[in-house]
Design an enzyme around this catalytic site. Structure first.
Site, PDB file in Angstrom:
ATOM      1  N   LYS A 102       0.781  -1.241  -0.019  1.00  0.00           N
ATOM      2  CA  LYS A 102      -0.169  -0.143  -0.163  1.00  0.00           C
ATOM      3  C   LYS A 102       0.904   1.353   0.004  1.00  0.00           C
ATOM      4  CE  LYS A 102      -2.794   2.717   3.158  1.00  0.00           C
ATOM      5  NZ  LYS A 102      -3.438   3.012   4.410  1.00  0.00           N
TER       6      LYS A 102
ATOM      7  N   GLY B 275      -7.190   8.647  10.652  1.00  0.00           N
ATOM      8  CA  GLY B 275      -7.403   8.816  12.189  1.00  0.00           C
ATOM      9  C   GLY B 275      -8.632   9.415  12.401  1.00  0.00           C
TER      10      GLY B 275
ATOM     11  N   ALA C  73      -9.365   4.934   5.324  1.00  0.00           N
ATOM     12  CA  ALA C  73      -9.112   6.073   6.327  1.00  0.00           C
ATOM     13  C   ALA C  73     -10.511   6.959   6.596  1.00  0.00           C
ATOM     14  CB  ALA C  73      -7.975   7.005   5.884  1.00  0.00           C
ATOM     15  N   GLY C  74     -10.798   7.244   7.429  1.00  0.00           N
ATOM     16  CA  GLY C  74     -11.781   8.216   7.924  1.00  0.00           C
ATOM     17  C   GLY C  74     -13.183   7.194   8.473  1.00  0.00           C
TER      18      GLY C  74
ATOM     19  N   ASN D 179      -9.019   0.892  10.588  1.00  0.00           N
ATOM     20  CA  ASN D 179      -8.191   0.564  11.308  1.00  0.00           C
ATOM     21  C   ASN D 179      -8.455   1.048  12.704  1.00  0.00           C
ATOM     22  OD1 ASN D 179      -5.745  -0.305  12.934  1.00  0.00           O
ATOM     23  ND2 ASN D 179      -4.409   0.992  11.748  1.00  0.00           N
ATOM     24  N   THR D 180      -8.267   2.403  12.729  1.00  0.00           N
ATOM     25  CA  THR D 180      -8.440   3.230  13.955  1.00  0.00           C
ATOM     26  C   THR D 180      -9.806   2.841  14.663  1.00  0.00           C
ATOM     27  OG1 THR D 180      -7.251   5.005  12.794  1.00  0.00           O
ATOM     28  CG2 THR D 180      -8.376   5.678  15.065  1.00  0.00           C
TER      29      THR D 180
END
Lengths: 69, 367, 259
Positions: C97, C158, C184-185, C206-207
């Site tokens: 990635k 994040g 993301a987001g 992830n986060t």
């Protein structure tokens, strides 16, 4: 002898010749956990025992950490 | 990669069985969607969809307003020459039709330009018959260099060219390319273009793409309705437009809906496209390709043109002469086809005004 | 017919990619990945800190997962390429990635450098998944230079702010042939479902999972949301009546003709 490890200059004892494995042991790092780049070249674990470090060499010692987005 | 691959793939489809299976629920489902797939587009061209023209029209009208506002671009065609080496069975300019051919020289072109510019027209479509001998690229280029002094927007409708030739004309001042495949059905194509350079189906099919590659700002394509089965022809023309739109984002893709008109010769259409069918095609184009420009020429009669305007049209021609020249000194020459709406630029402009449209004479200024 | 996601030479059943960052305790990683039913898992490469060496995170990733090392930390294409090569040499496989971030305030990706790195690595045979701000022309370029998928951000890394770039991502979904993985987001399962309903091919989370009170249960929740969103997309969301019939008729003239 001076070598650069992860961007920092370091004085190391050469003794009877310092291989990458010797260096890792001196730092208490288990092989198997890290990735090594020697003078800009990635070296495979099998070769670590054969590579003797020399004056002005650079080492990047990396490991995989959590990461995501 | 060429559109031919997509054509070949869909050409294997059994259109009749597909159309037989489309029911009103299918059409309603498509009408509820935001974005239409190729299959949805074909559904809108089905017999079942002909019962939904009003719903389609409401949506088409809304979409057009959303994407183009209340504007209508006005352009005018100028035929530079009618020499033609082709034998299109349906065309008045066919080499088989005997009449006195002509070609404007630069002085005559300038006279025409003055007469047209006086009407307020800024967007000119220049046309020739297909003859590299009589209307070579160098002649087109000289004409363009002269005409661009009078018209900020110039498009060409000439025989298919190479990329480098399109580039040469773009450098001279051309920004739009109109080229109709005439008929997508390859068998019929070969039948109605028995000889001459136009008999090369693939070379013509790829011409709009070559125009895009050369950097044309606008490319206008279409099927000459009546030559092949209209549902299939409209489907392929729409797919072709979509293919170009997807691949060449910097080019504005337009579709025309020319219907076969009476002309010199006696070709009989293979499929009759009535007003309802024409409406269905226009609406299906609009719903499938909300951003595409839709052209309407003076081939259609005044009253019908007025009614078609709100259904998705974005560009119309006015006061067209389809003979060589014809603006500076109108005369009874040989037309490529007969026109049906002979209102002049002023009348059309007033009509647009009454209907709430702003007449756009030019889209941008050359710098 | 199985609905599988094809990226590079792999056919995936799961459309939820997960990351291994920000876990309070690395021991939670294996169970969380299992609950999330993820088959593609990301991690990063960092210089060893001699004072407190960490465990190699790869030891916590189930063996049947595709490893997706990211190039986080790279500020230029060159650095990203170097990290990718190291990761491959370290036995991570050939997926990568590309993440090039030179902006430290918002952590937004550098699209131009990302294209450069993608081109170099794709030529070397990597399966490249570039992380970018959703921009159509950038995505087209990535397609041309051999990316295996495009990973547009939904909001800054994040931030857990959801699909803020929805309209831009929608354009990529419509115009780009490559798989689109929203990265993301995404802060909540409902946002993951929203992306999937719209037609995204997968999402990377992830986060939101790692920092949940219970990452394992949250992993499961995201898996369910991604599956629901995907199913809804495949089923074709129901017809929303767009037209009202009250407006003045536009096709009345056709009937006059018939009469």
């Amino acid at each position: 002898m001076k070598i650069t490890v992860n961007g920092k200059e370091e004085d190391v004892e050469v003794g009877l010749g310092l291989t990458i494995v010797d260096y890792l042991e001196s730092k208490d790092l288990e092989p198997g956990r890290v990735v090594i780049e020697h003078n800009g070249q990635v070296v495979k674990q099998e070769e670590w025992e054969q590579i003797e470090l020399a004056e002005d060499d650079t080492l990047e010692i990396l490991n995989f950490v959590g990461g995501g987005e | 990669m060429s559109f031919y691959q997509e054509y070949s793939q869909f050409n294997q489809l059994d259109f009749n069985s597909f159309f037989k299976e489309v029911n009103s629920a299918d059409v309603e489902r498509v009408l509820g969607k935001e974005r239409l797939t190729k299959k949805d587009f074909l559904t809108l061209l089905s017999p079942a969809a002909s019962n939904y023209l009003e719903e389609m029209a409401q949506q088409a009208s809304k979409l057009t307003l959303q994407h183009f506002g209340r504007t209508m671009l006005l352009y005018l065609p100028l035929y530079l020459a009618d020499y033609c080496v082709n034998q299109c069975l349906y065309c008045g300019f066919s080499v088989k039709n005997k009449f006195e051919r002509s070609k404007l020289d630069l002085t005559e072109i300038e006279e025409e330009a003055k007469a047209i510019a006086e009407k307020g027209i800024k967007h000119l479509l220049i046309l020739t018959g297909e003859s590299r001998k009589h209307s070579p690229v160098s002649y087109l280029k000289e004409s363009v260099l002269l005409l661009k002094e009078y018209f900020p927007c110039l498009s060409i409708e000439v025989y298919p060219l190479e990329v480098a030739e399109y580039q040469e004309l773009i450098a001279a001042g051309v920004e739009g390319l109109t080229i109709y495949q005439e008929v997508y059905d390859q068998d019929i194509y070969e039948e109605v273009h028995p000889d001459g350079p136009k008999s090369d189906y693939l070379y013509r099919l790829d011409a709009p793409e070559r125009g895009c590659q050369a950097g044309m700002r606008q490319v206008n394509i279409g099927a000459l309705l009546g030559l092949g089965q209209w549902r299939e022809e409209a489907f392929f023309a729409g797919l072709h437009a979509k293919y170009l739109q997807d691949k060449y984002l910097e080019t504005e893709v337009n579709l025309s809906v020319p219907r076969l008109r009476p002309h010199l010769g006696n070709f009989q259409p293979n499929s009759i496209v009535g007003d309802s069918q024409l409406v269905q095609i226009l609406l299906a184009y609009r719903l499938f390709l909300p951003r595409a420009g839709l052209n309407l020429s003076t081939r259609e009669r005044a009253e019908l043109r007025d009614n078609l305007l709100p259904l998705g049209i974005t560009k119309i021609s006015a006061e067209s002469s389809t003979e060589v020249g014809g603006y500076a000194e109108p005369q009874e020459g040989t037309n490529q086809f007969d026109i049906s709406d002979d209102r002049d630029v002023d009348e059309i402009s007033k009509l647009l005004d009454n209907k709430g449209y702003q007449t756009v004479f030019k889209n941008w200024h050359r710098i | 017919m199985a609905d599988r996601l094809l990226i590079g030479d792999k056919e995936l059943d799961s459309r939820l990619f997960t990351g291994t960052g920000k876990f309070a305790n690395q021991n939670l990683i294996p169970e969380t990945i299992k609950a999330a039913r993820s088959q593609v898992v990301t991690m990063a490469l960092r210089r060893v800190n001699f004072d407190s060496p960490q465990q190699n995170v790869i030891n916590y990733i189930p063996e049947d997962c595709v490893l997706l090392p990211n190039t986080s930390g790279a500020r230029t294409a060159e650095e990203a390429v170097r990290i990718a090569r190291i990761a491959e040499a370290a036995g991570c496989g050939n997926w990568v990635k590309i993440e090039v971030v030179s902006d430290n305030k918002y952590l937004l990706p550098d699209n131009q450098e990302t294209i450069k790195a993608t081109e170099i690595l794709a030529k070397e045979g990597f399966v490249v998944l570039p992380y970018v701000s959703p921009d159509l022309m950038v995505a087209k370029r990535l397609e041309e230079v051999g990316a295996a998928a495009v990973m547009p951000l939904g909001a800054p890394i994040g931030s857990n702010r959801g699909l803020k770039t929805k309209e831009m991502v929608r354009i990529l979904i419509e115009e780009i042939e490559l798989p689109i993985v929203v990265d993301a987001g995404i802060g909540k399962p409902s946002q993951a479902a929203e992306a999937m309903e719209m037609g995204a091919d997968a999402v990377l989370v992830n986060t939101a999972i790692a920092t949940a009170k219970d990452p394992v249960v949250m992993g499961d929740a995201f898996a369910a949301a991604v599956e629901a969103g995907r199913k809804a997309y495949l089923a074709g969301t129901g017809a929303v009546k767009k037209y009202a019939s009250a407006s003045s008729p536009l096709t009345g003239f056709l009937k006059e003709d018939q009469g």
